[in-house]
Design a protein around this motif. Structure first.
Motif, PDB file in Angstrom:
ATOM      1  N   VAL A 178       0.910  -1.221   0.095  1.00 17.21           N
ATOM      2  CA  VAL A 178       0.063  -0.013  -0.025  1.00 17.21           C
ATOM      3  C   VAL A 178       0.864   1.207   0.015  1.00 17.21           C
ATOM      4  O   VAL A 178       1.913   1.425   0.720  1.00 17.21           O
ATOM      5  CB  VAL A 178      -0.864  -0.020   1.385  1.00 17.21           C
ATOM      6  N   ALA A 179       0.625   2.173  -0.801  1.00 15.45           N
ATOM      7  CA  ALA A 179       1.523   3.496  -1.058  1.00 15.45           C
ATOM      8  C   ALA A 179       0.309   4.528  -0.868  1.00 15.45           C
ATOM      9  O   ALA A 179      -0.797   4.674  -1.091  1.00 15.45           O
ATOM     10  CB  ALA A 179       2.054   3.706  -2.417  1.00 15.45           C
ATOM     11  N   LEU A 180       1.012   5.608  -0.280  1.00 19.82           N
ATOM     12  CA  LEU A 180       0.266   7.071  -0.495  1.00 19.82           C
ATOM     13  C   LEU A 180       0.894   8.033  -1.145  1.00 19.82           C
ATOM     14  O   LEU A 180       2.138   8.485  -0.990  1.00 19.82           O
ATOM     15  CB  LEU A 180       0.278   7.316   1.325  1.00 19.82           C
ATOM     16  N   MET A 181      -0.012   8.570  -1.937  1.00 22.26           N
ATOM     17  CA  MET A 181       0.468   9.614  -2.732  1.00 22.26           C
ATOM     18  C   MET A 181      -0.301  10.839  -2.381  1.00 22.26           C
ATOM     19  O   MET A 181      -1.357  11.210  -2.590  1.00 22.26           O
ATOM     20  CB  MET A 181       0.227   9.221  -4.181  1.00 22.26           C
ATOM     21  N   ALA A 187      -0.225   2.241   4.790  1.00 19.32           N
ATOM     22  CA  ALA A 187       0.973   2.606   3.730  1.00 19.32           C
ATOM     23  C   ALA A 187       2.115   2.725   4.316  1.00 19.32           C
ATOM     24  O   ALA A 187       2.567   2.865   5.345  1.00 19.32           O
ATOM     25  CB  ALA A 187       0.637   3.972   3.452  1.00 19.32           C
ATOM     26  N   THR A 188       3.015   1.539   3.366  1.00 25.04           N
ATOM     27  CA  THR A 188       4.462   1.386   3.868  1.00 25.04           C
ATOM     28  C   THR A 188       5.346   2.394   3.066  1.00 25.04           C
ATOM     29  O   THR A 188       6.463   2.507   3.476  1.00 25.04           O
ATOM     30  CB  THR A 188       4.826   0.019   3.767  1.00 25.04           C
ATOM     31  N   VAL A 189       4.739   2.996   2.171  1.00 24.98           N
ATOM     32  CA  VAL A 189       5.586   4.057   1.264  1.00 24.98           C
ATOM     33  C   VAL A 189       4.712   5.374   0.799  1.00 24.98           C
ATOM     34  O   VAL A 189       3.458   5.243   0.895  1.00 24.98           O
ATOM     35  CB  VAL A 189       5.754   3.192  -0.093  1.00 24.98           C
ATOM     36  N   ILE A 190       5.472   6.322   0.942  1.00 30.22           N
ATOM     37  CA  ILE A 190       4.972   7.776   0.454  1.00 30.22           C
ATOM     38  C   ILE A 190       5.528   7.874  -0.809  1.00 30.22           C
ATOM     39  O   ILE A 190       6.831   7.937  -0.897  1.00 30.22           O
ATOM     40  CB  ILE A 190       4.883   8.862   1.433  1.00 30.22           C
ATOM     41  N   ILE A 191       4.778   8.258  -1.806  1.00 31.25           N
ATOM     42  CA  ILE A 191       5.172   8.571  -3.155  1.00 31.25           C
ATOM     43  C   ILE A 191       5.126  10.185  -3.150  1.00 31.25           C
ATOM     44  O   ILE A 191       3.910  10.716  -3.078  1.00 31.25           O
ATOM     45  CB  ILE A 191       4.477   7.866  -4.179  1.00 31.25           C
ATOM     46  N   LYS A 192       6.321  10.792  -3.692  1.00 25.43           N
ATOM     47  CA  LYS A 192       6.355  12.067  -4.252  1.00 25.43           C
ATOM     48  C   LYS A 192       7.123  12.260  -5.428  1.00 25.43           C
ATOM     49  O   LYS A 192       7.904  11.636  -5.642  1.00 25.43           O
ATOM     50  CB  LYS A 192       7.128  12.793  -3.013  1.00 25.43           C
ATOM     51  N   GLY A 193       6.553  13.265  -6.158  1.00 27.34           N
ATOM     52  CA  GLY A 193       6.907  13.400  -7.551  1.00 27.34           C
ATOM     53  C   GLY A 193       7.764  14.782  -7.473  1.00 27.34           C
ATOM     54  O   GLY A 193       7.533  15.465  -6.555  1.00 27.34           O
ATOM     55  N   LEU A 194       8.894  14.604  -8.453  1.00 27.18           N
ATOM     56  CA  LEU A 194       9.789  15.500  -8.571  1.00 27.18           C
ATOM     57  C   LEU A 194      10.094  16.048  -9.951  1.00 27.18           C
ATOM     58  O   LEU A 194       9.901  15.339 -10.695  1.00 27.18           O
ATOM     59  CB  LEU A 194      11.035  15.011  -8.011  1.00 27.18           C
ATOM     60  N   ARG A 195       9.724  17.379  -9.898  1.00 23.98           N
ATOM     61  CA  ARG A 195      10.041  18.099 -11.341  1.00 23.98           C
ATOM     62  C   ARG A 195      11.388  18.642 -11.404  1.00 23.98           C
ATOM     63  O   ARG A 195      11.898  18.896 -12.446  1.00 23.98           O
ATOM     64  CB  ARG A 195       9.070  19.241 -11.414  1.00 23.98           C
ATOM     65  N   ASN A 196      12.100  19.023 -10.220  1.00 24.23           N
ATOM     66  CA  ASN A 196      13.256  19.553 -10.405  1.00 24.23           C
ATOM     67  C   ASN A 196      14.165  19.810  -9.231  1.00 24.23           C
ATOM     68  O   ASN A 196      13.789  19.084  -8.112  1.00 24.23           O
ATOM     69  CB  ASN A 196      13.381  21.193 -10.992  1.00 24.23           C
ATOM     70  N   THR A 197      15.260  20.223  -9.021  1.00 19.31           N
ATOM     71  CA  THR A 197      16.191  20.096  -7.909  1.00 19.31           C
ATOM     72  C   THR A 197      15.579  20.971  -6.500  1.00 19.31           C
ATOM     73  O   THR A 197      15.634  20.396  -5.579  1.00 19.31           O
ATOM     74  CB  THR A 197      17.566  20.676  -8.300  1.00 19.31           C
ATOM     75  N   PRO A 209       9.632   5.202  11.077  1.00 19.42           N
ATOM     76  CA  PRO A 209      10.668   4.530  10.127  1.00 19.42           C
ATOM     77  C   PRO A 209       9.831   3.330   9.375  1.00 19.42           C
ATOM     78  O   PRO A 209      10.248   2.671   8.561  1.00 19.42           O
ATOM     79  CB  PRO A 209      11.697   3.720  11.206  1.00 19.42           C
ATOM     80  N   LYS A 210       8.467   3.049   9.808  1.00 22.23           N
ATOM     81  CA  LYS A 210       7.962   2.129   9.119  1.00 22.23           C
ATOM     82  C   LYS A 210       7.593   2.643   7.749  1.00 22.23           C
ATOM     83  O   LYS A 210       6.929   1.934   6.902  1.00 22.23           O
ATOM     84  CB  LYS A 210       6.517   1.808   9.916  1.00 22.23           C
ATOM     85  N   VAL A 211       7.456   3.908   7.501  1.00 23.44           N
ATOM     86  CA  VAL A 211       6.949   4.435   6.275  1.00 23.44           C
ATOM     87  C   VAL A 211       8.218   5.212   5.622  1.00 23.44           C
ATOM     88  O   VAL A 211       8.840   6.140   6.120  1.00 23.44           O
ATOM     89  CB  VAL A 211       6.073   5.570   6.387  1.00 23.44           C
ATOM     90  N   GLN A 212       8.325   4.517   4.523  1.00 20.83           N
ATOM     91  CA  GLN A 212       9.676   5.124   3.498  1.00 20.83           C
ATOM     92  C   GLN A 212       8.811   5.953   2.364  1.00 20.83           C
ATOM     93  O   GLN A 212       7.956   5.953   2.179  1.00 20.83           O
ATOM     94  CB  GLN A 212      10.195   3.937   2.884  1.00 20.83           C
ATOM     95  N   THR A 213       9.927   6.822   2.031  1.00 19.57           N
ATOM     96  CA  THR A 213       9.315   7.850   0.958  1.00 19.57           C
ATOM     97  C   THR A 213      10.169   7.415  -0.149  1.00 19.57           C
ATOM     98  O   THR A 213      11.444   7.071  -0.059  1.00 19.57           O
ATOM     99  CB  THR A 213       9.792   9.331   1.322  1.00 19.57           C
TER     100      THR A 213
END
Length: 168
Positions: free
Chosen positions: A7-10, A90-100, A118-122
């Protein structure tokens, strides 16, 4: 042995959501069994669109992309992201990156979140080059200036935005 679904969280503000957000969701669905596409509500932030409108627009993208309702859950939440991630398992958080600049902000946020749990990674997904210049901020500016913005959203979302802006 059956594999445990991942399960991921966006989380996103989605004010308003763009084609770039939808692309990231579609790619996340290739990696995870279940993705919570979650509109965060920050009471200190002024939004152009209500939480309900933003959730509605996200659902338009899910429908447009023919994504499975069991795999993508469009929701909203208030408060901190980590407690919500833990609530939905959720064990993962998803983040989008456009630039630095996005990377620096999101890396700092990921470090803080890691200290909270620490149970949730990005994980970071880089925007596709052809979508990397699209942002909600740019889209809001075009809407406010009454400029064309169809290249940044799907037709259903464009129609909703035009309808909501006319009724204001």
């Amino acid at each position: 042995m059956k594999r445990k679904p991942k399960v991921a969280l966006m989380p996103l503000s989605a004010d308003p959501p763009t084609l770039a957000h939808a692309d990231l969701l579609q790619r996340a669905c290739q990696l995870f069994s279940c993705v919570y596409w979650a509109v965060g509500v920050n009471p200190d932030k002024k939004y152009m669109f209500s939480c309900g409108q933003r959730v509605d627009m996200l659902q338009c993208y899910v429908d447009h992309l023919n994504l499975n309702a069991d795999q993508v859950r469009v929701v909203s939440y208030e408060g901190a992201t980590i407690p919500f991630a833990l609530d939905v398992q959720a064990t993962v958080i998803i983040k989008g990156l456009r630039n630095t600049l996005d990377f620096q902000f999101e890396a700092d946020q990921a470090a803080a979140n890691s200290r909270l749990s620490p149970k949730v990674q990005t994980i970071f997904l880089a925007a596709r080059p052809e979508l990397s210049s699209i942002s909600s901020t740019l889209l809001r500016q075009l809407i406010q200036l009454q400029q064309p913005f169809a290249d940044y959203v799907i037709p259903t979302v464009e129609q909703r935005i035009l309808q909501w802006c006319q009724s204001v």
